[in-house]
Design an enzyme around this catalytic site. Structure first.
Site, PDB file in Angstrom:
ATOM      1  N   CYS A 404       0.037 -35.984 -20.557  1.00 29.58           N
ATOM      2  CA  CYS A 404       0.522 -34.761 -21.223  1.00 29.58           C
ATOM      3  C   CYS A 404       0.708 -34.982 -22.728  1.00 29.58           C
ATOM      4  O   CYS A 404       0.527 -34.059 -23.512  1.00 29.58           O
ATOM      5  CB  CYS A 404       1.870 -34.328 -20.682  1.00 29.58           C
ATOM      6  SG  CYS A 404       1.992 -34.242 -18.917  1.00 29.58           S
TER       7      CYS A 404
HETATM    8  N1  LIG Z   1       0.228 -31.440 -19.306  1.00 26.16           N
HETATM    9  C1  LIG Z   1       1.473 -31.395 -18.929  1.00 26.16           C
HETATM   10  N2  LIG Z   1       1.803 -31.644 -17.692  1.00 26.16           N
HETATM   11  N3  LIG Z   1       2.395 -31.019 -19.814  1.00 26.16           N
HETATM   12  C2  LIG Z   1       3.788 -30.992 -19.541  1.00 26.16           C
HETATM   13  C3  LIG Z   1       4.469 -30.033 -20.418  1.00 26.16           C
HETATM   14  C4  LIG Z   1       5.951 -29.993 -20.229  1.00 26.16           C
HETATM   15  C5  LIG Z   1       6.627 -28.928 -21.045  1.00 26.16           C
HETATM   16  N4  LIG Z   1       8.031 -29.114 -21.120  1.00 26.16           N
HETATM   17  C6  LIG Z   1       6.350 -27.547 -20.470  1.00 26.16           C
HETATM   18  O1  LIG Z   1       7.121 -27.114 -19.652  1.00 26.16           O
HETATM   19  O2  LIG Z   1       5.413 -26.887 -20.820  1.00 26.16           O
END
Ligand SMILES: NC(=[NH2+])NCCC[C@H](N)C(=O)O
Length: 414
Positions: A404
């Protein structure tokens, strides 16, 4: 051409990261949920953890580009500045009376300062100190500490607002309000920064495609955490809490028309925060090898292929039990190997929540993962994967792991 991502696991050469900054210091127990974080952070430690992540990548020869540098250089360019300010200083949020003063104050900043506030957010009090005092009801009714521009703490997760698919970039419209301005920043970087501008949407002149219309694509939202570039012309997409089928069809059409890809497998994910993106439950570690959260089970999937005309898309509907077969078929493999650590259901759920399935491959069979997911990491090592660990106790509070936190700009195929 320099920028292209031809697989999930081929050698990673260039990546875009964003180090935790002012935006993380803006998080409080009262506002963290609205900003999609599960806790507040010890920011100093988060920065050290991020440094560690950077060092691992550098030690393996990956060239790192930092979003704050790119954005600062981007807002040096008047058209880029205008692009961002046009989108973010909006009377629908700030009222028609205040916007001129607010805009002039932001526009009066040097690029380094503007960059800090574009990602870190700016409060009414901070703007007032710079002499911004519009005679506006909206402005006056706001508290000293209220945000005129809210911070963007999730810029840390560079994977999501833009993602490269073969020889082009998708600039993604985001599902959640807390992340929408990230797209505007990414648009400006790709369209105006000297590293990208000459090639932007000019594949015939040695540049790269832009697969999506950016924030204008909303409500057909798509986030990079849902997009896995399998390699050999195949793409795996999660239709999740964040990524809509409409966006998948739009991407499919663009990719197929350009001949950049010929198969998309779209899996139907449960619409839940714990599974917000496909890469929170499934990532690719090696050629034909994936890790998957044991509690996910098998999901319904579709294979999307070019139709007889440019308008048409052909799709095959797969029952859940065929999910892995569909992925193998897209990769031209007889089968894929799916590694799910053996552990009790609660331990598995905890490690998934802490991004145990969110590996970032640096080359086939070599992945970066958080150290805390000891059972998953040991299991992957037992199955021949080299797992390089980093600390993530603070970084992980935003619910994102190494995949991420990285947006590959150049990666080899398989
Ligand atoms: N590619 C990922 N899994 N990204 C995680 C993003 C987390 C971020 N806090 C959201 O809720 O958007």
């Amino acid at each position: 051409m320099t920028f292209h991502v031809d697989s999930e696991v081929g050698r990673l050469r260039q990546v875009l990261l964003h180090k935790p900054d002012l935006a993380l210091k803006r998080l409080t127990p009262a506002n963290k949920d609205a900003f999609l974080f599960d806790d507040v952070l010890w920011v100093q430690r988060a920065m050290e953890e991020h440094e560690e992540f950077q060092q691992v990548l550098r030690s393996r020869g990956v060239v790192i580009h930092m979003l704050d540098d790119l954005l600062r250089e981007t807002v040096e360019i008047p058209e880029a500045r205008k692009h961002i300010l046009d989108a973010v200083v909006d009377e629908r949020w700030l009222g028609p009376v205040a916007i001129d003063d607010i805009r002039n104050t932001l526009d009066g900043m040097d690029s380094a300062t503007l960059q800090v506030y574009l990602t870190g957010g700016i409060t009414k009090g901070e703007l007032a100190e710079l002499g911004c005092a519009p005679q506006s009801v909206t402005f006056h009714a706001m508290g000293e500490h209220d945000f005129i521009l809210p911070p963007l703490p999730n810029h840390l997760f560079t994977r999501d607002p833009s993602c490269w698919v073969y020889d082009g970039v998708a600039i993604n419209a985001m599902r959640r309000k807390a992340r929408m301005r990230e797209t505007v920043n990414m648009e400006a970087v790709y369209m105006f920064h000297p590293m990208f501008a000459a090639g932007f949407d000019r594949p015939e002149q040695g540049g790269f495609h832009c697969w999506t219309p950016g924030h204008a694509a909303a409500p057909a939202t798509m986030e990079g955490g849902d997009v896995l570039v399998l390699g050999r012309g195949a793409v795996l997409v999660g239709m999740s809490e964040r990524t809509r089928p409409q966006a998948v069809e739009m991407l499919a059409r663009r990719l197929f028309r350009a001949g950049a890809a010929n198969r998309i497998v779209a899996v139907d994910l449960p619409k839940a925060r714990a599974f917000m993106h496909l890469d929170t439950v499934m990532t690719m570690l090696d050629e034909g090898v994936f890790t998957q959260y044991a509690g996910l089970g098998m999901l319904p999937a579709y294979t999307i292929e070019p139709g007889r005309t440019a308008k048409e898309l052909r799709f095959t509907d797969h029952p859940p039990e065929d999910m892995h077969k569909a992925i193998a078929h897209a990769l031209d493999l007889p089968e894929i190997t799916v590694l799910s650590a053996e552990q009790d259901v609660r331990a598995a759920a905890r490690e998934q929540w802490d991004d145990g399935c969110n590996g970032l491959a640096l080359e086939p069979g070599v992945v970066v993962a958080y150290d805390r997911n000891t059972t998953t990491n040991a299991y992957l090592r037992d199955h021949g994967i080299e797992v390089i660990t980093i600390r993530g106790s603070e970084l992980g509070r935003g619910r994102g792991g190494p995949r991420c936190m990285s947006c590959p700009l150049e990666r080899d195929g398989i």
